[in-house]
Scaffold this motif. Sequence first.
Motif, PDB file in Angstrom:
ATOM      1  N   ALA A   1       0.837  -1.204   0.000  1.00 56.44           N
ATOM      2  CA  ALA A   1       0.000   0.000   0.000  1.00 56.44           C
ATOM      3  C   ALA A   1       0.876   1.261   0.000  1.00 56.44           C
ATOM      4  O   ALA A   1       1.963   1.279   0.592  1.00 56.44           O
ATOM      5  CB  ALA A   1      -0.918   0.001   1.220  1.00 56.44           C
ATOM      6  N   PHE A   2       0.384   2.278  -0.633  1.00 53.26           N
ATOM      7  CA  PHE A   2       1.067   3.587  -0.694  1.00 53.26           C
ATOM      8  C   PHE A   2       0.103   4.669  -0.226  1.00 53.26           C
ATOM      9  O   PHE A   2      -1.097   4.612  -0.539  1.00 53.26           O
ATOM     10  CB  PHE A   2       1.537   3.886  -2.116  1.00 53.26           C
ATOM     11  CG  PHE A   2       2.564   2.903  -2.633  1.00 53.26           C
ATOM     12  CD1 PHE A   2       3.922   3.139  -2.401  1.00 53.26           C
ATOM     13  CD2 PHE A   2       2.191   1.746  -3.307  1.00 53.26           C
ATOM     14  CE1 PHE A   2       4.867   2.230  -2.878  1.00 53.26           C
ATOM     15  CE2 PHE A   2       3.122   0.858  -3.765  1.00 53.26           C
ATOM     16  CZ  PHE A   2       4.475   1.082  -3.551  1.00 53.26           C
ATOM     17  N   LEU A   3       0.674   5.643   0.520  1.00 49.62           N
ATOM     18  CA  LEU A   3      -0.140   6.717   1.058  1.00 49.62           C
ATOM     19  C   LEU A   3       0.535   8.055   0.782  1.00 49.62           C
ATOM     20  O   LEU A   3       1.731   8.207   1.025  1.00 49.62           O
ATOM     21  CB  LEU A   3      -0.310   6.538   2.576  1.00 49.62           C
ATOM     22  CG  LEU A   3      -1.098   7.637   3.305  1.00 49.62           C
ATOM     23  CD1 LEU A   3      -2.545   7.649   2.827  1.00 49.62           C
ATOM     24  CD2 LEU A   3      -1.040   7.412   4.819  1.00 49.62           C
ATOM     25  N   CYS A   4      -0.249   8.943   0.257  1.00 48.16           N
ATOM     26  CA  CYS A   4       0.299  10.294   0.023  1.00 48.16           C
ATOM     27  C   CYS A   4       0.435  11.031   1.358  1.00 48.16           C
ATOM     28  O   CYS A   4      -0.295  10.767   2.312  1.00 48.16           O
ATOM     29  CB  CYS A   4      -0.609  11.086  -0.915  1.00 48.16           C
ATOM     30  SG  CYS A   4      -0.729  10.334  -2.561  1.00 48.16           S
ATOM     31  N   GLU A   5       1.368  12.010   1.366  1.00 48.76           N
ATOM     32  CA  GLU A   5       1.649  12.698   2.626  1.00 48.76           C
ATOM     33  C   GLU A   5       0.490  13.566   3.094  1.00 48.76           C
ATOM     34  O   GLU A   5       0.382  13.908   4.248  1.00 48.76           O
ATOM     35  CB  GLU A   5       2.915  13.559   2.491  1.00 48.76           C
ATOM     36  CG  GLU A   5       2.807  14.638   1.438  1.00 48.76           C
ATOM     37  CD  GLU A   5       4.087  15.453   1.334  1.00 48.76           C
ATOM     38  OE1 GLU A   5       4.894  15.348   2.263  1.00 48.76           O
ATOM     39  OE2 GLU A   5       4.246  16.152   0.343  1.00 48.76           O
ATOM     40  N   ASN A   6      -0.382  13.878   2.170  1.00 52.42           N
ATOM     41  CA  ASN A   6      -1.522  14.704   2.577  1.00 52.42           C
ATOM     42  C   ASN A   6      -2.777  13.865   2.778  1.00 52.42           C
ATOM     43  O   ASN A   6      -3.891  14.353   2.655  1.00 52.42           O
ATOM     44  CB  ASN A   6      -1.795  15.788   1.533  1.00 52.42           C
ATOM     45  CG  ASN A   6      -2.062  15.190   0.145  1.00 52.42           C
ATOM     46  OD1 ASN A   6      -1.906  13.978  -0.039  1.00 52.42           O
ATOM     47  ND2 ASN A   6      -2.447  16.030  -0.802  1.00 52.42           N
ATOM     48  N   GLY A   7      -2.570  12.546   3.061  1.00 50.88           N
ATOM     49  CA  GLY A   7      -3.730  11.708   3.311  1.00 50.88           C
ATOM     50  C   GLY A   7      -4.489  12.151   4.540  1.00 50.88           C
ATOM     51  O   GLY A   7      -3.915  12.654   5.508  1.00 50.88           O
TER      52      GLY A   7
END
Length: 577
Positions: A502-508
């Motif tokens: 899984a990948f998550l953007c820093e502004n999640g």
Amino acid sequence: MPERLTEMLMDTWTPLIILWITLLPSIYMAPMNQSQILPSGSSTELKRLTEEQRVLNRSKRGWVWNQMFVLEEFSGPEPILVGRLHTDLDPGSSKIKYILSGDGAGTIFVINDKTGDIHAMKRLDREEKAEYTLTAQAVDRDTNKPLEPPSEFIIKVQDINDNAPEFVDGPYHATVPEMSVVGTFVTKVTATDADDPVYGNSAKLVYSILEGQPYFSIEPHTAIIKTALPNMDREAKEEYFVVIQAKDMGGHMGGLSGTTTVTITLTDVNDNPPKFAQSLYHFSVMEDVALGEPIGRVKANDLDIGENAKSSYDIIEGDGMDIFEVTTDAQTQDGIIRVRKPLDFETKKSYTLKVEAANVHIDPRFLSGGPFKDTATVKIVVEDADEPPVFSSPTYLLEVHENAAINSVIGQVTAHDPDVSSSPIRFSIDRHTDLERQFNINAEDGKITLATPLDRETSMWHNITIVATETRNHSQVSRVPVAIKVLDVNDNAPEFASEHEAFLCENGKPGQIIQIVSAIDKDDPKNGHYFLYSLLPEMVNNPNFTIKKNEGKDKMYVMCMVFTKHNVVNVMLDLNS
């Protein structure tokens, strides 16, 4: 006696009277202006006749002729005088010359050119030629000039009874049903007679039977043959030889006759019932006989033939009506007894049946003679056969857990010898159905044991065949299929359905779903799978991520609780079922 004498006199004088009637027209003086013909039996008789009786008169208008007659088949030392031609122009001198032309002139018939006498030079046969047409003419002897126009006349050959009747279509063959009433028509014969059917009785025929009485009669004038005795039985005598005579002259003495034969055959009617050759039949049959196989034949004889002899068979009583059946052999008319259901010597050793034979085609005229059927008793003995072992069940279903121990008993089959001798049974596994030899069986008691470990996830079902063999007769063998179902145990850990990253953007945002995960398990619990999901221990205290069950599904949401700027987190889950 006087009647017989009268009859003999009549038979003697009748031909003489007929001959006189035959000659009378030839010597009778015709009226003026008609020709007269004077045939004679001999030249001596003719010389006695006066000139006036032998002269053919002529009218002044010309020649007018009647027929001349000559008797057929007449022969003598001298030619027969048929008649004389004469014209009134003839004064008795020799200046008149008579000329004859036409059928047979100069060969059969010759004329004296001076006297006009006509003679027959040959023996005549009316059946070859019945009449001759000739032409007469009177001419001047010196100049050959006609004194009168030519005149045509006929010489008829008078019939005598010189031909016997003949049956041109004989010999005859006829049929009539047996047991016919008196007067039943059989056939009609016909004879022909070459003599003149108009003149006299030469061709008048009367028929009679010379041989064949008292069985048959014939109508004297129509020649119709009929039965003369009632109830003639074909089974007693089938063929009759009948001799028929046809006699001319009305059947009187002196008439000629001819004969023919009529072979009369009595045709069959159904006047006899079937009758069994014996009242009791005995048969034996092995208990292992195949269904439909014949075990014996019964026979009801019928004196009739053909369709009238056909019978049908049926079992009408007995303790084996549902076990046996009887059919008819179309060729021999036998009753064939066959097996309908399996026999068992150990259950029932004999049967008694009552079989009936009945005619198929009944003639109502003979019903009063009694029923056209007969019965016989059939006793059937069942003999013991060496039968193969019989398993207690036609199939077996066994269950075993996949973690069962080696040599553990998973089930048992049983069989016995149905024979009275009851041979011991030995069991074995058909190894063609157990190539990996995963199972064993105890040869004595039929217990099946496990030979190698089982894995339900590899093979859930195993189908093997167990063989039972009699120890006293190894040819007596039986087989039974055994299905073995492998039951599941929880021996496999759950697995992720697929690997996840899984990948998550820093502004999640907090609460944002960053991954959905699911699991599978090779086991098959009865109530289905239920999985528990959790984070790895080192991730339990991480405040940034949490895991939540997706209600109603074996899936989990990985959610972002606290976002860490510029960080990318790999999520790893530990799944527990």
